[in-house]
Design a protein around this motif. Structure first.
Motif, PDB file in Angstrom:
ATOM      1  N   ARG A 116       0.968  -1.227  -0.049  1.00  0.00           N
ATOM      2  CA  ARG A 116       0.048  -0.004   0.075  1.00  0.00           C
ATOM      3  C   ARG A 116       0.776   1.276  -0.038  1.00  0.00           C
ATOM      4  O   ARG A 116       1.689   1.481   0.964  1.00  0.00           O
ATOM      5  N   GLU A 117       0.795   1.960  -1.213  1.00  0.00           N
ATOM      6  CA  GLU A 117       1.574   3.055  -1.327  1.00  0.00           C
ATOM      7  C   GLU A 117       1.266   4.180  -0.240  1.00  0.00           C
ATOM      8  O   GLU A 117      -0.228   4.677  -0.259  1.00  0.00           O
ATOM      9  N   ILE A 118       1.972   4.764   0.715  1.00  0.00           N
ATOM     10  CA  ILE A 118       1.644   6.131   1.250  1.00  0.00           C
ATOM     11  C   ILE A 118       2.342   7.311   0.923  1.00  0.00           C
ATOM     12  O   ILE A 118       1.712   8.350   0.797  1.00  0.00           O
ATOM     13  N   MET A 119       3.741   7.117   0.128  1.00  0.00           N
ATOM     14  CA  MET A 119       4.292   8.232  -0.303  1.00  0.00           C
ATOM     15  C   MET A 119       4.885   7.908  -1.644  1.00  0.00           C
ATOM     16  O   MET A 119       5.455   6.673  -1.820  1.00  0.00           O
ATOM     17  N   PRO A 120       4.648   8.411  -2.987  1.00  0.00           N
ATOM     18  CA  PRO A 120       5.189   7.734  -4.060  1.00  0.00           C
ATOM     19  C   PRO A 120       6.685   7.683  -4.028  1.00  0.00           C
ATOM     20  O   PRO A 120       7.437   8.504  -3.282  1.00  0.00           O
ATOM     21  N   GLN A 121       7.325   6.514  -4.825  1.00  0.00           N
ATOM     22  CA  GLN A 121       8.441   6.161  -4.857  1.00  0.00           C
ATOM     23  C   GLN A 121       8.973   6.887  -5.996  1.00  0.00           C
ATOM     24  O   GLN A 121       8.567   6.556  -7.352  1.00  0.00           O
ATOM     25  N   SER A 122      10.248   7.397  -6.315  1.00  0.00           N
ATOM     26  CA  SER A 122      10.683   8.216  -7.447  1.00  0.00           C
ATOM     27  C   SER A 122      11.695   6.993  -7.958  1.00  0.00           C
ATOM     28  O   SER A 122      11.988   6.116  -7.272  1.00  0.00           O
ATOM     29  N   GLY A 123      12.130   7.288  -9.191  1.00  0.00           N
ATOM     30  CA  GLY A 123      12.929   6.327  -9.946  1.00  0.00           C
ATOM     31  C   GLY A 123      14.220   6.273  -8.969  1.00  0.00           C
ATOM     32  O   GLY A 123      14.874   7.109  -8.494  1.00  0.00           O
ATOM     33  N   ALA A 124      15.086   4.852  -8.917  1.00  0.00           N
ATOM     34  CA  ALA A 124      16.055   4.844  -8.297  1.00  0.00           C
ATOM     35  C   ALA A 124      16.852   3.613  -8.983  1.00  0.00           C
ATOM     36  O   ALA A 124      16.216   2.691  -9.502  1.00  0.00           O
ATOM     37  N   GLY A 125      18.260   3.348  -8.984  1.00  0.00           N
ATOM     38  CA  GLY A 125      19.012   2.335  -9.547  1.00  0.00           C
ATOM     39  C   GLY A 125      18.756   1.272  -8.781  1.00  0.00           C
ATOM     40  O   GLY A 125      18.402   1.102  -7.740  1.00  0.00           O
ATOM     41  N   SER A 126      19.267  -0.119  -9.187  1.00  0.00           N
ATOM     42  CA  SER A 126      18.983  -1.344  -8.523  1.00  0.00           C
ATOM     43  C   SER A 126      19.925  -1.412  -7.511  1.00  0.00           C
ATOM     44  O   SER A 126      19.511  -2.156  -6.800  1.00  0.00           O
ATOM     45  N   SER A 295       6.027   2.648   1.476  1.00  0.00           N
ATOM     46  CA  SER A 295       4.819   1.847   1.440  1.00  0.00           C
ATOM     47  C   SER A 295       4.760   0.820   2.739  1.00  0.00           C
ATOM     48  O   SER A 295       5.708   0.655   3.260  1.00  0.00           O
ATOM     49  N   VAL A 296       3.343   0.242   2.840  1.00  0.00           N
ATOM     50  CA  VAL A 296       3.022  -0.534   3.976  1.00  0.00           C
ATOM     51  C   VAL A 296       3.181  -2.047   3.198  1.00  0.00           C
ATOM     52  O   VAL A 296       2.358  -2.232   2.287  1.00  0.00           O
ATOM     53  N   ILE A 297       3.824  -2.874   3.858  1.00  0.00           N
ATOM     54  CA  ILE A 297       3.536  -4.236   3.505  1.00  0.00           C
ATOM     55  C   ILE A 297       2.443  -4.838   4.190  1.00  0.00           C
ATOM     56  O   ILE A 297       2.387  -4.993   5.300  1.00  0.00           O
ATOM     57  N   GLU A 298       1.444  -5.126   3.310  1.00  0.00           N
ATOM     58  CA  GLU A 298       0.404  -5.818   3.878  1.00  0.00           C
ATOM     59  C   GLU A 298       0.312  -7.314   3.631  1.00  0.00           C
ATOM     60  O   GLU A 298      -0.604  -7.931   3.150  1.00  0.00           O
TER      61      GLU A 298
END
Length: 315
Positions: A116-126, A295-298
């Motif tokens: 469950r997304e709480i705040m959006p994740q911007s792009g990031a390298g592996s 994000s929350v892990i549900e």
């Protein structure tokens, strides 16, 4: 190869079998720790009901620090060691992890429907670091590093550092906790019993003792109970503050993941309760805090997935 995986929490233990990195859903069993005198007897019960399956490897995640193959659990009076696990399972290949380490190994193996997304994740390298924060019976955090040699999840006991104090109310809460326990730690506020402590503190000046458990307080939020709302606003704000502190300490550009029963219970309300604003309230670094997604892990069995993935990756 069939492996045994287990997640020993402060209240419940989950046990399952796995084939490679995949946990077998039909094999999962959940036990109340209070119903068993120790982990070895619980494990023996599981193996007996599973038909004495031959396990090639075993990995156990525990809610407490692990040192030299021995774990002393933080919120239950159990001692677990690799030798005892080996005897119970009949395998010589045993891994013993902190439960947050196991959840860190699960990242990348969690179904999108369980996030469950709480705040959006911007792009990031592996290779970007990630952070797992566990909020349940206890509190802890673990940083996930992606190295050329493989994934490394650093152990920690983050729940036992001092509670952050940013205003007069925080100071009063810290003093209330210190009076109760002799030390005001993060876990004493950011956990299931932490919710109960905040609720009690809010009624303290008016001599209104709290008789509600954490589950009841969270449920009372739906009916807009004023004290429950106030309790969870304090909780969410302090969770945001401390998660933001951890983000600046570890720079997890690959994302922050909240896990644990309390995280799942309050996930639908986190944004409304002020978590995001508290997380990003870092003065001139407030804009920089948008670099981190949350994000929350549900998924109640995420640590089992992490244990299986850890074994499949060659420990």
């Amino acid at each position: 190869m069939t492996s045994l995986v287990a997640d020993v929490g402060g209240t419940n233990t989950r046990v399952a079998l796995a084939e490679g990195p995949v946990v077998l859903p039909g094999s999962i069993r959940r036990y109340r720790n209070a119903d068993h005198c120790d982990f070895t007897s619980l494990l023996g019960h599981y193996l007996a009901t599973a038909g004495r399956v031959a396990c090639g490897m075993a990995c156990v995640a525990v809610a407490g620090p692990v040192r030299d193959g021995v774990a002393e659990l933080t919120n239950v009076d159990w001692r677990i060691d690799t030798a005892g696990i080996a005897r119970a399972t009949g395998t010589g290949s045993v891994a013993l992890l902190n439960d947050l380490q196991a959840k860190g190994h699960a990242l990348g193996h969690i179904a999108p429907s369980h996030l469950r997304e709480i705040m959006p994740q911007s792009g990031a390298g592996s290779s970007a670091a990630q952070l797992v924060i566990g909020v349940g019976t206890g509190f802890n955090a673990a940083v996930v590093h992606h190295l050329a040699s493989g994934r490394y999840v650093a152990p920690a006991e983050a729940g036992h550092v001092n509670l952050p104090v940013g205003n007069d109310a925080d100071l009063r809460l810290s003093q209330f906790i210190e009076t109760r326990y002799g030390f005001a730690g993060v876990e004493d506020v950011l956990s299931g019993r932490g919710i109960e402590n905040i609720h009690a503190w809010l009624g303290h000046p008016e001599d209104m003792p709290s008789k509600m458990c954490a589950t009841d307080i969270v449920q009372a939020l739906a009916s807009c109970d004023p004290r429950a709302v106030a309790t969870l606003r304090v909780f969410a704000r302090l969770l945001g503050v401390f998660a933001g502190n951890l983000a600046l300490t570890t720079l997890p550009f690959g994302g922050i993941y909240l896990a644990g029963g309390v995280s799942r219970a309050i996930a639908p309300c986190l944004r409304d309760l002020g978590f995001v604003e508290a997380f990003r309230d870092k003065g001139r670094f407030s804009g920089f805090m948008k670099s981190f997604g949350v994000s929350v892990i549900e998924d109640d069995y995420v640590a089992l997935t992490g244990c299986a993935s850890h074994l499949a990756d060659g420990c």
